[in-house]
Design an enzyme around this catalytic site. Structure first.
Site, PDB file in Angstrom:
ATOM      1  N   PRO A   1       0.820  -1.222   0.000  1.00 35.11           N
ATOM      2  CA  PRO A   1       0.000   0.000   0.000  1.00 35.11           C
ATOM      3  C   PRO A   1       0.844   1.258   0.000  1.00 35.11           C
ATOM      4  O   PRO A   1       0.951   1.939   1.006  1.00 35.11           O
ATOM      5  CB  PRO A   1      -0.823  -0.123   1.281  1.00 35.11           C
ATOM      6  CG  PRO A   1       0.016  -0.956   2.199  1.00 35.11           C
ATOM      7  CD  PRO A   1       0.834  -1.866   1.321  1.00 35.11           C
ATOM      8  N   CYS A   2       1.412   1.595  -1.118  1.00 34.27           N
ATOM      9  CA  CYS A   2       2.279   2.766  -1.207  1.00 34.27           C
ATOM     10  C   CYS A   2       1.454   4.047  -1.009  1.00 34.27           C
ATOM     11  O   CYS A   2       1.986   5.089  -0.682  1.00 34.27           O
ATOM     12  CB  CYS A   2       2.986   2.797  -2.548  1.00 34.27           C
ATOM     13  SG  CYS A   2       1.935   2.344  -3.915  1.00 34.27           S
ATOM     14  N   HIS A   3       0.152   3.936  -1.181  1.00 29.15           N
ATOM     15  CA  HIS A   3      -0.701   5.128  -1.018  1.00 29.15           C
ATOM     16  C   HIS A   3      -0.839   5.498   0.450  1.00 29.15           C
ATOM     17  O   HIS A   3      -1.371   6.555   0.781  1.00 29.15           O
ATOM     18  CB  HIS A   3      -2.066   4.869  -1.648  1.00 29.15           C
ATOM     19  CG  HIS A   3      -2.805   3.729  -1.054  1.00 29.15           C
ATOM     20  ND1 HIS A   3      -2.709   2.444  -1.540  1.00 29.15           N
ATOM     21  CD2 HIS A   3      -3.650   3.697  -0.002  1.00 29.15           C
ATOM     22  CE1 HIS A   3      -3.482   1.667  -0.795  1.00 29.15           C
ATOM     23  NE2 HIS A   3      -4.056   2.393   0.149  1.00 29.15           N
TER      24      HIS A   3
END
Length: 108
Positions: A57-59
């Site tokens: 989950p880079c967001h």
DNA sequence: GACATGACCCGCG
DNA sequence: CCGCGGGCCATGT
């Protein structure tokens, strides 16, 4: 162009990013500190290359000033708006300045 | 091996 | 408050 496997450094970044619980975010600095890297920018480089899309989950990774930062290789634009919406769906609401409240920041 | 790039951070004026 | 410059680390050419 030859595809190459993620380096150890990248794997370290992905591992830490994957630990971020839903509805929480972390900063590049804390992340870099956790993996033992003195450069936050190097961490961002790995995330932008993020080959493990929804798994990592880079967001949920934001800048130290708690602004969104970048997404899909863009620091500002349509993708950033999408990132904001994703976080909101997970329970993270930005304030009037477009920043993430400290309560949502996950501490390792 | 050297040069250039980047989803960053901090200090100074 | 805003803009500019330097630093730090990893990757790609």
């Amino acid at each position: 162009m030859k595809s190459r496997e993620p380096t150890e450094f990248e794997q370290r970044v992905y591992a830490a990013t994957r630990r971020i619980p839903k509805g929480c975010v972390t900063t590049y600095k804390k992340l870099a500190r956790e993996i033992g890297c003195g450069s936050n920018q190097a961490v961002g480089q790995a995330l932008k290359r993020n080959p493990f899309a929804p798994e990592v989950p880079c967001h949920r990774v934001v800048k130290t000033d708690r602004t969104l930062g970048g997404f899909h290789g863009q620091t500002q634009g349509k993708e950033i708006t999408r990132k904001t919406r994703m976080l909101r769906e997970e329970g993270v609401v930005l304030d009037g300045a477009g920043r993430v409240p400290t309560e949502h920041v996950f501490a390792y």
